[in-house]
Design an enzyme around this catalytic site. Structure first.
Site, short mmCIF file in Angstrom:
data_model
loop_
_atom_site.label_atom_id
_atom_site.label_comp_id
_atom_site.label_asym_id
_atom_site.label_seq_id
_atom_site.Cartn_x
_atom_site.Cartn_y
_atom_site.Cartn_z
CB VAL A 21 -0.97 0.00 1.20
CG1 VAL A 21 -1.77 1.28 1.27
CG2 VAL A 21 -1.91 -1.21 1.12
CB CYS A 22 3.99 2.16 1.77
SG CYS A 22 3.41 1.95 3.47
CB ALA A 23 5.00 0.31 -3.09
CB SER A 80 0.61 5.92 -1.17
OG SER A 80 1.86 5.87 -0.53
#
Length: 165
Positions: A59-61, A63
Site C-alpha cells: 500500500v505504501c508503494a 501511494s
C-alpha cells in the site's frame, strides 16, 4: 492520543495530527544524499506530505506510484513521500519504478517528526514507524487538507488531497 487500526486491531498514535488551517512549523528530514532538509527548501511551493510506514509494503508503494502519476500535472507543488526507510531503500524503489515526480524524504535520524506530525505509532507490531496520512500545505505551510487514514492497510483519499490544490 489518536487511534487507528491495523487489520482491525487498534494501535495508538502519539502527537497532535494537524488540522485544516493550522500551520506546520519547520520539520527536519533526510534527503537521498543523507543531508538534513527542512520545509524551507520548498519555500513558495504547495506541499503534499505523503506519510507512510515503509516503502517496502504494497500500500505504501502504491501511494508513491499514485502521487508520482498525479504530481506530473501539478503546478507550483511538490509531493514529499516521507517514511522512516533509509534513503538508500527509497532511492532503490524510485529508480526501479521510474518514479521522478515526487521526492522521498526519511525520518530515520529525526524521529521527533513522527510525534510533531501526530503520526508516531507507539503500540502494535509496527511501533516506531508512522501512521499513513496525507497533509497538504499551501506555500506558507498552512494546512489545506489532512487525513489520518483510519486503517493502516487502506490507501489515502488521493482525490481529496489533490482537490485542494
Amino acid at each position: 492520543m489518536n487511534k487507528v487500526t491495523m487489520m482491525g486491531n487498534p494501535i495508538e498514535i502519539k502527537g497532535h495530527f494537524p488540522q485544516k488551517g493550522e500551520k506546520i512549523e519547520n520539520l527536519t528530514l533526510i534527503n537521498k544524499d543523507l543531508a538534513d532538509v527542512g520545509l524551507e527548501v520548498f519555500a513558495g511551493k504547495r506541499k503534499v506530505l505523503n506519510i507512510f510506514p515503509s516503502i517496502d509494503t504494497g500500500v505504501c508503494a502504491t501511494s508513491v506510484r499514485v502521487f508520482n502519476q498525479r504530481a506530473a500535472n501539478l503546478e507550483n507543488t511538490v509531493v514529499l513521500c516521507i517514511s522512516a526507510d533509509l534513503p538508500f531503500a527509497q532511492a532503490r524503489f524510485c529508480g526501479a519504478e521510474g518514479i521522478e515526480n515526487v521526492q522521498t524524504l526519511s525520518t530515520f535520524r529525526h524521529k521527533a517528526v513522527h510525534e510533531a506530525l501526530g503520526v508516531a505509532i507507539v503500540t502494535g507490531p509496527i511501533a516506531g514507524l508512522t501512521a499513513r496520512s496525507v497533509i497538504v500545505l499551501d506555500e506558507n505551510n498552512q494546512v489545506l487538507h489532512s487525513e489520518l487514514v483510519s486503517e493502516i492497510k487502506n490507501e489515502p483519499n488521493y482525490d481529496a488531497a489533490i482537490a485542494v490544490l
